[in-house]
Design a protein around this motif. Structure first.
Motif, PDB file in Angstrom:
ATOM      1  N   LEU A  86      26.170  65.533  22.193  1.00 25.45           N
ATOM      2  CA  LEU A  86      25.947  67.154  22.867  1.00 25.45           C
ATOM      3  C   LEU A  86      24.696  67.605  22.245  1.00 25.45           C
ATOM      4  CD1 LEU A  86      28.760  69.547  24.348  1.00 25.45           C
ATOM      5  CD2 LEU A  86      27.161  67.782  25.348  1.00 25.45           C
ATOM      6  N   ALA A  87      23.588  67.645  22.722  1.00 31.63           N
ATOM      7  CA  ALA A  87      22.508  68.886  22.005  1.00 31.63           C
ATOM      8  C   ALA A  87      21.675  69.905  22.760  1.00 31.63           C
ATOM      9  CB  ALA A  87      21.289  68.048  22.126  1.00 31.63           C
ATOM     10  N   VAL A  88      21.627  70.711  22.514  1.00 30.37           N
ATOM     11  CA  VAL A  88      20.815  72.435  23.163  1.00 30.37           C
ATOM     12  C   VAL A  88      18.996  71.930  22.290  1.00 30.37           C
ATOM     13  CG1 VAL A  88      21.128  74.397  23.362  1.00 30.37           C
ATOM     14  CG2 VAL A  88      22.745  73.233  22.898  1.00 30.37           C
ATOM     15  N   ASP A  89      18.214  71.732  23.631  1.00 32.72           N
ATOM     16  CA  ASP A  89      17.250  72.155  23.555  1.00 32.72           C
ATOM     17  C   ASP A  89      16.884  71.145  22.399  1.00 32.72           C
ATOM     18  OD1 ASP A  89      17.041  74.206  25.672  1.00 32.72           O
ATOM     19  OD2 ASP A  89      17.128  75.913  24.314  1.00 32.72           O
ATOM     20  N   GLY A  90      17.040  69.820  22.553  1.00 39.73           N
ATOM     21  CA  GLY A  90      16.752  68.863  21.565  1.00 39.73           C
ATOM     22  C   GLY A  90      17.660  69.173  20.102  1.00 39.73           C
ATOM     23  N   VAL A  91      18.597  69.895  19.572  1.00 44.12           N
ATOM     24  CA  VAL A  91      18.579  70.057  18.271  1.00 44.12           C
ATOM     25  C   VAL A  91      20.355  69.617  18.531  1.00 44.12           C
ATOM     26  CG1 VAL A  91      19.833  71.634  16.670  1.00 44.12           C
ATOM     27  CG2 VAL A  91      16.743  72.205  18.064  1.00 44.12           C
ATOM     28  N   THR A  92      21.199  68.407  17.826  1.00 44.25           N
ATOM     29  CA  THR A  92      22.074  67.586  18.058  1.00 44.25           C
ATOM     30  C   THR A  92      23.440  69.002  17.684  1.00 44.25           C
ATOM     31  OG1 THR A  92      21.837  65.788  18.122  1.00 44.25           O
ATOM     32  CG2 THR A  92      23.876  65.941  17.781  1.00 44.25           C
ATOM     33  N   ILE A  93      24.811  69.245  18.364  1.00 45.89           N
ATOM     34  CA  ILE A  93      25.566  70.327  17.278  1.00 45.89           C
ATOM     35  C   ILE A  93      26.286  68.821  16.737  1.00 45.89           C
ATOM     36  CG2 ILE A  93      27.949  71.109  17.965  1.00 45.89           C
ATOM     37  CD1 ILE A  93      25.405  72.279  19.714  1.00 45.89           C
ATOM     38  N   ASP A  94      26.770  69.448  15.617  1.00 44.75           N
ATOM     39  CA  ASP A  94      26.210  67.883  14.510  1.00 44.75           C
ATOM     40  C   ASP A  94      27.619  68.112  13.697  1.00 44.75           C
ATOM     41  OD1 ASP A  94      24.620  69.324  13.172  1.00 44.75           O
ATOM     42  OD2 ASP A  94      24.526  67.895  12.247  1.00 44.75           O
ATOM     43  N   SER A  95      27.881  69.487  13.868  1.00 50.09           N
ATOM     44  CA  SER A  95      28.971  70.447  12.969  1.00 50.09           C
ATOM     45  C   SER A  95      30.802  69.634  13.989  1.00 50.09           C
ATOM     46  CB  SER A  95      28.967  71.559  13.232  1.00 50.09           C
ATOM     47  OG  SER A  95      30.533  71.990  12.242  1.00 50.09           O
ATOM     48  N   PRO A  96      31.250  68.674  12.406  1.00 52.76           N
ATOM     49  CA  PRO A  96      31.987  68.607  12.957  1.00 52.76           C
ATOM     50  C   PRO A  96      33.730  68.984  12.878  1.00 52.76           C
ATOM     51  CG  PRO A  96      31.944  67.714  10.720  1.00 52.76           C
ATOM     52  CD  PRO A  96      30.243  68.058  10.725  1.00 52.76           C
ATOM     53  N   LEU A  97      33.627  70.307  12.519  1.00 53.33           N
ATOM     54  CA  LEU A  97      34.413  71.053  13.247  1.00 53.33           C
ATOM     55  C   LEU A  97      34.482  71.603  14.595  1.00 53.33           C
ATOM     56  CD1 LEU A  97      34.626  73.691  10.303  1.00 53.33           C
ATOM     57  CD2 LEU A  97      36.535  72.401  11.287  1.00 53.33           C
ATOM     58  N   GLU A  98      32.685  71.887  14.824  1.00 51.74           N
ATOM     59  CA  GLU A  98      32.315  72.326  16.154  1.00 51.74           C
ATOM     60  C   GLU A  98      32.703  71.115  17.478  1.00 51.74           C
ATOM     61  OE1 GLU A  98      28.557  74.105  16.047  1.00 51.74           O
ATOM     62  OE2 GLU A  98      29.194  75.589  14.796  1.00 51.74           O
ATOM     63  N   ASN A  99      33.089  70.058  16.974  1.00 51.01           N
ATOM     64  CA  ASN A  99      33.102  69.183  17.577  1.00 51.01           C
ATOM     65  C   ASN A  99      34.404  69.444  17.915  1.00 51.01           C
ATOM     66  OD1 ASN A  99      30.420  67.073  18.799  1.00 51.01           O
ATOM     67  ND2 ASN A  99      29.655  68.371  16.605  1.00 51.01           N
ATOM     68  N   LEU A 100      35.323  69.128  17.301  1.00 52.21           N
ATOM     69  CA  LEU A 100      36.999  69.254  16.899  1.00 52.21           C
ATOM     70  C   LEU A 100      37.634  70.382  17.667  1.00 52.21           C
ATOM     71  CD1 LEU A 100      39.294  67.442  16.018  1.00 52.21           C
ATOM     72  CD2 LEU A 100      39.608  69.381  14.054  1.00 52.21           C
ATOM     73  N   ALA A 101      36.283  70.928  17.838  1.00 53.89           N
ATOM     74  CA  ALA A 101      37.537  72.511  18.785  1.00 53.89           C
ATOM     75  C   ALA A 101      36.428  72.487  20.363  1.00 53.89           C
ATOM     76  CB  ALA A 101      36.688  73.987  18.555  1.00 53.89           C
ATOM     77  N   LEU A 102      35.700  71.252  20.029  1.00 55.33           N
ATOM     78  CA  LEU A 102      35.201  71.572  22.077  1.00 55.33           C
ATOM     79  C   LEU A 102      35.677  70.284  22.163  1.00 55.33           C
ATOM     80  CD1 LEU A 102      31.006  71.711  20.804  1.00 55.33           C
ATOM     81  CD2 LEU A 102      32.331  72.988  22.530  1.00 55.33           C
ATOM     82  N   TYR A 103      36.108  69.381  20.731  1.00 54.92           N
ATOM     83  CA  TYR A 103      37.394  68.116  21.776  1.00 54.92           C
ATOM     84  C   TYR A 103      39.138  68.877  22.522  1.00 54.92           C
ATOM     85  CZ  TYR A 103      40.596  64.356  21.487  1.00 54.92           C
ATOM     86  OH  TYR A 103      41.072  63.361  21.804  1.00 54.92           O
ATOM     87  N   ASP A 104      39.061  69.657  21.769  1.00 51.61           N
ATOM     88  CA  ASP A 104      40.671  70.237  21.601  1.00 51.61           C
ATOM     89  C   ASP A 104      40.601  70.862  23.098  1.00 51.61           C
ATOM     90  OD1 ASP A 104      42.788  71.416  21.713  1.00 51.61           O
ATOM     91  OD2 ASP A 104      42.325  72.992  20.195  1.00 51.61           O
ATOM     92  N   THR A 105      39.135  71.785  23.528  1.00 51.52           N
ATOM     93  CA  THR A 105      39.018  72.969  24.511  1.00 51.52           C
ATOM     94  C   THR A 105      39.120  71.144  25.959  1.00 51.52           C
ATOM     95  OG1 THR A 105      38.361  74.522  23.449  1.00 51.52           O
ATOM     96  CG2 THR A 105      37.773  74.363  25.434  1.00 51.52           C
ATOM     97  N   TYR A 106      37.753  70.553  25.534  1.00 48.05           N
ATOM     98  CA  TYR A 106      37.619  70.218  27.180  1.00 48.05           C
ATOM     99  C   TYR A 106      38.989  68.980  26.993  1.00 48.05           C
ATOM    100  CZ  TYR A 106      35.636  66.503  29.647  1.00 48.05           C
ATOM    101  OH  TYR A 106      35.612  65.821  31.819  1.00 48.05           O
ATOM    102  N   MET A 107      39.714  68.314  26.932  1.00 51.74           N
ATOM    103  CA  MET A 107      40.872  68.029  26.475  1.00 51.74           C
ATOM    104  C   MET A 107      42.125  68.157  27.584  1.00 51.74           C
ATOM    105  SD  MET A 107      40.340  64.157  26.081  1.00 51.74           S
ATOM    106  CE  MET A 107      41.582  63.670  25.698  1.00 51.74           C
ATOM    107  N   THR A 108      42.079  69.837  26.780  1.00 45.97           N
ATOM    108  CA  THR A 108      43.019  70.378  27.166  1.00 45.97           C
ATOM    109  C   THR A 108      42.686  71.388  29.103  1.00 45.97           C
ATOM    110  OG1 THR A 108      43.863  71.516  24.920  1.00 45.97           O
ATOM    111  CG2 THR A 108      44.711  72.816  26.915  1.00 45.97           C
ATOM    112  N   THR A 109      41.442  71.958  28.843  1.00 45.47           N
ATOM    113  CA  THR A 109      41.177  71.980  30.078  1.00 45.47           C
ATOM    114  C   THR A 109      40.236  71.423  30.805  1.00 45.47           C
ATOM    115  OG1 THR A 109      39.270  73.305  28.891  1.00 45.47           O
ATOM    116  CG2 THR A 109      41.173  74.438  28.900  1.00 45.47           C
ATOM    117  N   GLY A 110      39.511  70.126  30.642  1.00 49.15           N
ATOM    118  CA  GLY A 110      38.634  69.212  31.321  1.00 49.15           C
ATOM    119  C   GLY A 110      37.426  69.666  31.561  1.00 49.15           C
ATOM    120  N   SER A 111      37.063  71.227  30.655  1.00 53.44           N
ATOM    121  CA  SER A 111      35.436  71.628  31.123  1.00 53.44           C
ATOM    122  C   SER A 111      35.632  72.324  29.673  1.00 53.44           C
ATOM    123  CB  SER A 111      35.618  72.731  32.232  1.00 53.44           C
ATOM    124  OG  SER A 111      36.160  73.942  32.410  1.00 53.44           O
ATOM    125  N   LEU A 112      34.255  73.128  29.467  1.00 46.11           N
ATOM    126  CA  LEU A 112      33.732  73.543  28.249  1.00 46.11           C
ATOM    127  C   LEU A 112      33.223  75.104  29.036  1.00 46.11           C
ATOM    128  CD1 LEU A 112      32.105  71.648  25.793  1.00 46.11           C
ATOM    129  CD2 LEU A 112      34.145  72.089  26.003  1.00 46.11           C
TER     130      LEU A 112
END
Length: 376
Positions: A227-253
């Motif tokens: 995922l990227a915002v205005d061309g800037v990638t979300i590259d933080s491992p912690l942020e990606n893990l948190a997003l993964y947890d949320t998406y797999m639990t709820t099916g969305s962000l």
């Protein structure tokens, strides 16, 4: 088909042979005709972590121990070692020391006991297509047997017919040998994903940070599928893990319109070690640690299907390529450069946990390739 030959700064290679641990092995107290040379050490390392575990020093327990992992096929990416390079150069301090007791990362500082003390022995288990451990009639997990080959590498044990062998139980304890051959369990190395054991507030803070970015602009995918915002990638491992947890639990962000082509497997890939390997073991253990799995209820992967060609055939990235002694920014096809134009063959007839794990490891391989050859 003819493919352009490039000289990249760093190269990773795709393997083509498939071995999976989702098929039922020979679960016998006595196994004859053992074949210790069925697969190469490189393939074995991919199939299950190939690190000697400690599960065969005591009986596998019911309950939490059932939230185990299983190696996926040896069809993914192998990175060509670079002389003198530190393999874990991207491992952050909070990931702990590689090879810790609980699957590689060790407990992060201040993790407490709620998550950090769970899942002490994470080893390769026999699983069904959804990643759920297959139990013995006594309700015990079935641990895949590993042996040392002639070159000193830990490899999965197979019988003469090519079936995987599980370690039998003797008086409730895992045996230490089969027909006189010493056998071991294979530890699953979570690497920096071990931060998932940290207190909930760690991922909560990271989720807030990630969502504040994702809701502030136009969300797209970068060349590696992150995922990227205005061309800037979300590259933080912690942020990606948190997003993964949320998406797999709820099916969305929450508050985020996800772009076409988004795959949640890319979030797990972006959270993991670039130079590690994501297997079904990795996925199921992490889902249990994060609470995506609950008790004996596991995430349903039955409708998950992955096709490497469809995902990457038209994907391109600009990387540095050596031309006439000079590295030049060049657009390359990722299916050719990373996977050598080799598709993944699903060892099961339906979708499942192996599809998700393969997708995640493919995203990890592309992230590694783009990172190592990035234009800076």
């Amino acid at each position: 088909m003819t493919h352009t030959t490039f000289n990249f700064k760093k190269l990773i290679l795709a393997g083509g042979t498939t071995f999976a641990m989702l098929a039922v092995p020979m679960a016998l107290n006595s196994v004859t005709g053992l074949n210790l040379g069925v697969i190469s050490s490189a393939q074995a390392a991919e199939d299950g972590g190939a690190k000697k575990g400690s599960a065969n020093k005591g009986g596998a327990k019911k309950g939490a121990a059932n939230k185990g992992g299983q190696g996926k096929g040896s069809d993914k990416i192998f990175r060509a070692p670079v002389a003198g390079e530190e393999e874990d150069s991207d491992r952050p301090v909070w990931a702990g020391v590689k090879g810790g007791k609980s699957g590689g990362g060790g407990k992060p500082a201040g993790a407490g006991s709620k998550k950090g003390d769970l899942y002490g022995d994470m080893v390769v288990l026999l699983r069904d297509a959804n990643g759920v451990p297959l139990l013995t009639t006594d309700g015990l997990v079935q641990v895949i047997a590993y042996v040392y080959d002639a070159t000193g590498n830990l490899v999965p044990l197979k019988d003469a017919s090519g079936n995987l062998v599980v370690i039998p139980y003797v008086d409730g304890e895992l045996a230490t040998s089969i027909d006189g051959v010493a056998v071991y369990s294979a530890e699953v190395d979570l690497g920096r994903l071990s931060v998932g054991r940290a207190p909930d507030k760690v991922l909560t803070h990271s989720l807030d940070e990630a969502l504040s970015k994702l809701t502030s602009g136009t969300v797209t995918l970068d060349s590696s599928g992150r995922l990227a915002v205005d061309g800037v990638t979300i590259d933080s491992p912690l942020e990606n893990l948190a997003l993964y947890d949320t998406y797999m639990t709820t099916g969305s962000l929450p508050g985020v319109t996800l772009p076409t082509g988004f795959n949640p497997a890319s979030l797990l890939a972006a959270a993991s070690d670039k130079y590690g390997t994501i297997t079904v073991d990795t996925v199921v253990y992490m889902n249990s640690i994060l609470g995506i799995n609950s008790g004996t209820t596991y995430f349903d992967f039955s409708t998950t299907n992955y096709d490497r060609y469809t995902t990457w055939a038209n994907a391109k990235a600009v990387v540095l390529v050596l031309k006439d002694g000079v590295y030049v920014p060049t657009e390359v096809n990722l299916y050719e450069a990373v996977f050598n134009s080799t598709n993944w063959t699903d060892p099961t007839t339906v979708g499942g946990a192996d599809d998700f794990a393969t997708a995640a490891d493919d995203y990890r391989a592309v992230i590694e390739f783009v990172h190592d050859n990035a234009v800076r």
